[in-house]
Design a protein around this motif. Structure first.
Motif, PDB file in Angstrom:
ATOM      1  N   THR A  39      46.892  46.921  44.569  1.00  0.00           N
ATOM      2  CA  THR A  39      45.691  46.180  44.200  1.00  0.00           C
ATOM      3  C   THR A  39      46.055  44.756  43.802  1.00  0.00           C
ATOM      4  O   THR A  39      47.230  44.421  43.616  1.00  0.00           O
ATOM      5  CB  THR A  39      44.959  46.841  43.009  1.00  0.00           C
ATOM      6  OG1 THR A  39      45.825  46.808  41.862  1.00  0.00           O
ATOM      7  CG2 THR A  39      44.552  48.263  43.318  1.00  0.00           C
ATOM      8  N   THR A  40      45.031  43.935  43.651  1.00  0.00           N
ATOM      9  CA  THR A  40      45.176  42.604  43.089  1.00  0.00           C
ATOM     10  C   THR A  40      44.263  42.505  41.861  1.00  0.00           C
ATOM     11  O   THR A  40      43.470  43.424  41.590  1.00  0.00           O
ATOM     12  CB  THR A  40      44.773  41.519  44.099  1.00  0.00           C
ATOM     13  OG1 THR A  40      43.354  41.609  44.353  1.00  0.00           O
ATOM     14  CG2 THR A  40      45.528  41.693  45.418  1.00  0.00           C
ATOM     15  N   GLU A  41      44.362  41.397  41.148  1.00  0.00           N
ATOM     16  CA  GLU A  41      43.496  41.225  39.986  1.00  0.00           C
ATOM     17  C   GLU A  41      42.021  41.229  40.385  1.00  0.00           C
ATOM     18  O   GLU A  41      41.163  41.630  39.609  1.00  0.00           O
ATOM     19  CB  GLU A  41      43.837  39.944  39.240  1.00  0.00           C
ATOM     20  CG  GLU A  41      43.583  38.662  40.002  1.00  0.00           C
ATOM     21  CD  GLU A  41      43.871  37.419  39.182  1.00  0.00           C
ATOM     22  OE1 GLU A  41      43.462  36.337  39.619  1.00  0.00           O
ATOM     23  OE2 GLU A  41      44.489  37.518  38.104  1.00  0.00           O
ATOM     24  N   ASP A  42      41.715  40.810  41.622  1.00  0.00           N
ATOM     25  CA  ASP A  42      40.317  40.800  42.062  1.00  0.00           C
ATOM     26  C   ASP A  42      39.715  42.193  42.068  1.00  0.00           C
ATOM     27  O   ASP A  42      38.511  42.358  41.806  1.00  0.00           O
ATOM     28  CB  ASP A  42      40.198  40.175  43.459  1.00  0.00           C
ATOM     29  CG  ASP A  42      40.416  38.676  43.438  1.00  0.00           C
ATOM     30  OD1 ASP A  42      39.753  37.997  42.627  1.00  0.00           O
ATOM     31  OD2 ASP A  42      41.241  38.177  44.216  1.00  0.00           O
ATOM     32  N   ASP A  43      40.525  43.192  42.372  1.00  0.00           N
ATOM     33  CA  ASP A  43      40.024  44.568  42.363  1.00  0.00           C
ATOM     34  C   ASP A  43      39.636  44.981  40.947  1.00  0.00           C
ATOM     35  O   ASP A  43      38.569  45.585  40.736  1.00  0.00           O
ATOM     36  CB  ASP A  43      41.083  45.525  42.915  1.00  0.00           C
ATOM     37  CG  ASP A  43      41.455  45.217  44.350  1.00  0.00           C
ATOM     38  OD1 ASP A  43      40.562  45.222  45.207  1.00  0.00           O
ATOM     39  OD2 ASP A  43      42.648  44.968  44.606  1.00  0.00           O
ATOM     40  N   LEU A  44      40.476  44.669  39.985  1.00  0.00           N
ATOM     41  CA  LEU A  44      40.155  44.987  38.591  1.00  0.00           C
ATOM     42  C   LEU A  44      38.902  44.245  38.150  1.00  0.00           C
ATOM     43  O   LEU A  44      37.994  44.841  37.555  1.00  0.00           O
ATOM     44  CB  LEU A  44      41.325  44.617  37.679  1.00  0.00           C
ATOM     45  CG  LEU A  44      41.065  44.728  36.169  1.00  0.00           C
ATOM     46  CD1 LEU A  44      40.712  46.153  35.782  1.00  0.00           C
ATOM     47  CD2 LEU A  44      42.277  44.234  35.381  1.00  0.00           C
ATOM     48  N   PHE A  45      38.830  42.956  38.451  1.00  0.00           N
ATOM     49  CA  PHE A  45      37.697  42.155  38.000  1.00  0.00           C
ATOM     50  C   PHE A  45      36.396  42.633  38.646  1.00  0.00           C
ATOM     51  O   PHE A  45      35.342  42.583  38.013  1.00  0.00           O
ATOM     52  CB  PHE A  45      37.930  40.683  38.307  1.00  0.00           C
ATOM     53  CG  PHE A  45      39.118  40.090  37.579  1.00  0.00           C
ATOM     54  CD1 PHE A  45      39.667  40.720  36.471  1.00  0.00           C
ATOM     55  CD2 PHE A  45      39.706  38.905  38.017  1.00  0.00           C
ATOM     56  CE1 PHE A  45      40.757  40.185  35.792  1.00  0.00           C
ATOM     57  CE2 PHE A  45      40.792  38.365  37.356  1.00  0.00           C
ATOM     58  CZ  PHE A  45      41.319  39.003  36.251  1.00  0.00           C
ATOM     59  N   PHE A  46      36.461  43.098  39.892  1.00  0.00           N
ATOM     60  CA  PHE A  46      35.265  43.629  40.552  1.00  0.00           C
ATOM     61  C   PHE A  46      34.720  44.831  39.790  1.00  0.00           C
ATOM     62  O   PHE A  46      33.514  44.919  39.524  1.00  0.00           O
ATOM     63  CB  PHE A  46      35.586  44.026  41.999  1.00  0.00           C
ATOM     64  CG  PHE A  46      34.477  44.795  42.663  1.00  0.00           C
ATOM     65  CD1 PHE A  46      33.386  44.139  43.204  1.00  0.00           C
ATOM     66  CD2 PHE A  46      34.516  46.182  42.719  1.00  0.00           C
ATOM     67  CE1 PHE A  46      32.343  44.850  43.807  1.00  0.00           C
ATOM     68  CE2 PHE A  46      33.486  46.902  43.314  1.00  0.00           C
ATOM     69  CZ  PHE A  46      32.395  46.233  43.857  1.00  0.00           C
TER      70      PHE A  46
END
Length: 251
Positions: A39-46
């Motif tokens: 994953t990337t941080e964008d996945d967490l933020f989503f």
């Protein structure tokens, strides 16, 4: 570089921004959806933003007009941290005034950095308003704002104040001289009016800000004069650790 120390502090701030319940909901969704995947941080933020929207925690009143991901990336993709300058206005019923700057030594810098900063605050008195419980941000200063004012607050007329309740925000707080002196007086005469986590925060803030030239030695010594009377773990640990660090600001 996103260090472990900064990472833990920013995650704690994320929880405060959204509430423990909503943050846990979003984190659980992220972990469930991405098990055994990269994953990337964008996945967490989503997933955090999806949970926050569903729970009515985002967007927030007086908050940034950006996505949660944009707000959080001002912390994860930018080195350093801000110092929030806080003071009372001079009206009969004062407001709080805030501005932010990049925490560096008092020297000329070639660039400007700003963050989307969640602000919490309380008066310091026997019946503090609103008190020391961790809640959602009461105000924000966004990266595109040079300053913000709160609405007038009756309780500020006769009381000092503390910003960053229980130190959940990843920023330093610098007060005007009168509020520093008032907090020092409270610490000497009735330290229990200030939450132990905020006593720890005040100790590390004043030491860091002295190191960067934001406060004078007189203010630092006045604030720290009470420390030998404190018996709580958090303030004593803060004093031991923060006196051993040479603060220069910057990254």
């Amino acid at each position: 570089m996103f260090t472990y120390q900064k990472g833990g502090s920013v995650i704690r701030m994320m929880e405060q921004i959204l509430s423990k319940e909503t943050f846990t909901k979003g984190l659980t969704s992220y972990l469930t959806s991405n098990s055994y995947s990269s994953t990337t941080e964008d996945d967490l933020f989503f997933h955090l933003e999806d949970a926050a929207i569903a729970d009515g925690k985002w967007p927030q009143a007086n908050g940034p007009e950006f996505s949660l991901a944009e707000v959080l990336k001002s912390w994860t993709n930018q080195a350093g941290l801000p110092v929030i300058h806080a003071s009372k206005t001079t009206e009969d019923i004062p407001s709080l005034y805030f501005n932010q700057s990049w925490l560096v030594s008092n020297e000329a810098v070639s660039e400007e950095r700003r963050w989307d900063v969640p602000l919490t605050f309380t008066t310091v008195e026997k019946n503090p308003q609103p008190g020391w419980d961790i809640g959602l941000p009461q105000a924000w200063i966004s990266h595109d704002q040079s300053e913000v004012f709160t609405d007038p607050i009756d309780a500020l007329v006769d009381a000092p104040f503390v910003v960053n309740i229980q130190g959940t925000g990843y920023y330093r707080v610098n007060y005007d001289d009168s509020n520093w002196r008032a907090l020092a007086e409270v610490l000497r005469t009735n330290m229990d009016l200030i939450h132990p986590m905020n006593r720890a925060q005040i100790i590390c803030d004043v030491l860091a800000l002295f190191g960067t030239g934001h406060v004078t030695m007189e203010v630092k010594d006045d604030v720290l004069a009470y420390v030998d009377m404190d018996t709580d773990y958090a303030p004593l640990l803060a004093f031991a650790r923060c006196t051993s660090v040479k603060f220069k600001g910057g990254d």
